[in-house]
Scaffold this motif. Sequence first.
Motif, short mmCIF file in Angstrom:
data_model
loop_
_atom_site.label_atom_id
_atom_site.label_comp_id
_atom_site.label_asym_id
_atom_site.label_seq_id
_atom_site.Cartn_x
_atom_site.Cartn_y
_atom_site.Cartn_z
N PRO A 224 14.88 10.77 9.89
CA PRO A 224 16.35 10.84 9.81
C PRO A 224 17.02 9.89 10.80
O PRO A 224 16.45 9.57 11.85
CB PRO A 224 16.66 12.31 10.15
N PRO A 225 18.23 9.44 10.49
CA PRO A 225 18.94 8.49 11.36
C PRO A 225 19.21 9.04 12.76
O PRO A 225 19.34 8.27 13.71
CB PRO A 225 20.26 8.23 10.61
N GLU A 226 19.31 10.37 12.89
CA GLU A 226 19.58 10.95 14.21
C GLU A 226 18.44 10.67 15.20
O GLU A 226 18.67 10.58 16.41
CB GLU A 226 19.81 12.46 14.10
N GLN A 227 17.21 10.53 14.69
CA GLN A 227 16.06 10.28 15.54
C GLN A 227 15.76 8.77 15.58
O GLN A 227 14.68 8.30 15.22
CB GLN A 227 14.84 11.06 15.04
N ARG A 228 16.78 8.02 16.03
CA ARG A 228 16.67 6.56 16.01
C ARG A 228 15.57 6.05 16.94
O ARG A 228 14.88 5.07 16.61
CB ARG A 228 18.02 5.96 16.41
N THR A 229 15.36 6.71 18.07
CA THR A 229 14.33 6.26 19.00
C THR A 229 12.95 6.35 18.36
O THR A 229 12.11 5.44 18.50
CB THR A 229 14.38 7.11 20.28
N LYS B 127 12.31 6.23 15.16
CA LYS B 127 12.22 5.22 14.10
C LYS B 127 11.84 3.87 14.68
O LYS B 127 10.96 3.17 14.15
CB LYS B 127 13.56 5.11 13.36
#
Length: 475
Positions: free
Chosen positions: A28-33, A35
């Motif tokens: 998900p985009p919220e877990q950018r780190t 990714k």
Amino acid sequence: MLAFIQNHPLVFGVVLILLDLVTWRVIPPEQRTWKVACRTMLFLLFSTLIIDAGLNPLQPPPFTDTTLNLMATALEIVWWLFCARTLTVVLGLLMPRIGHAGRLLQDLLGAVIFLVAVVAAAAYVMQLPVKGLLATSGVMAIVIGLALQSTLSDVFSGIVLNTTKPYQLDDWISIDGTEGKVVEIDWRATHLLTNKGSTVVIPNSVAAKTKVHNFSRPYELTNVSISLRVSTQVRPRRVLDALEKTVQGISALLADPKPKVAIKESDLESMEYEASGFIRTGQNKTDVRNLMYDLAHRHLEAAGIVFSSEAAPQPWSRPRLLLEDVKIFRALSSEEKDALSLVMAPLAFAAGQEVLGLGEVSNSLLVIGTGVISAAVPDGPNMIEAGRMGPGEILGEEGIESDTPSQARFTALTSCVLYRIERDAIRTCLDARVEVRAAITRLRTFREQASRNLLLQKPQAIKKGGFLNWLQKKH
């Protein structure tokens, strides 16, 4: 599994590319780190794999087999693009896209990184003549630039606007005569939300070339102004005095910066006057402007000023004309108003003089003819302003209706003329007209409720505690 990877490294390289695409979509985009970490790890695995397979992104593939050579060439090109994409996401993590400046800088860096990657892949992997490619690209860039001249002008104007910052998001501005709130600034245009609720898209090239009025600068302040035309037959000082009372009669206008009244221009028939001031950003600008127009009309009318040189003179006296604006007397007939106006006696008050004191029982109804009256209600030992009143408004209705003391203190902010209607005359009117009595009752109820709401909404004092309280006790 390890043996399969060692025997088919190129096939596994394709698998890593597909795995990177799936992982980027699944997380998900919220877990950018996470990714960015997964993409970096997959890029390192991909680099290790193709190097172990004998490939070097700085050289063309060494294989003689045509199919194998094409596959290896494709993987080396993908390595350069994979590297560019990994660098851009890492930069995105280190440089968050905060504001228009952050987004613009990140997009420019990303474009430069991908351009370098494409040129490097063409030079090292495909062994193409980079100088010729750059020359050809330059010609294509000229052709594309001419075709997209208007769009490129908007883009570069957007860069200039972002650098100079004549306005920002949520500022209230006017561009080329179009007024609205800035809701979005992108590469090509500025989006304004107007008073009518519609969105206007203005190209950045237009905003960069035309005059921009920013009503939100200085910050937290918004300018409000009105313009009126009055016949040149009227002495300007009379109009300026009436408009100065107008701006003083609006409590929403800030005392600093001070409201201004000035003559803008003149011709043979009329003169244009402007009254302006500042309000807190967030207040309803339209409501304040409408109130300014209404008060200006009332104060000009109180000064005997008409808006047109062709207007016929009013045959009524000033007290009779004033009764037309008093809401509680709307139910009276024209003959009843004529009779009431004959018993209205004028009273003059200087600026700062108390008109009706707190707790005083009024023995007459007072109608404001000219000037501005401030109404203040008690708040503990202090007084707090509840509102300001102008021509056509009344005070002292509590004492007339039920001999109740005044719940507020009324003070003249400017020189004023009020008209007094004695208790006997107004009570005769109340007995004859139940509509007038009902209107006074509604007015009293409204004012009492407004005073209670004002006291309930006043900011609470901050209680000192801890170290500050200790310091206070020591001193």
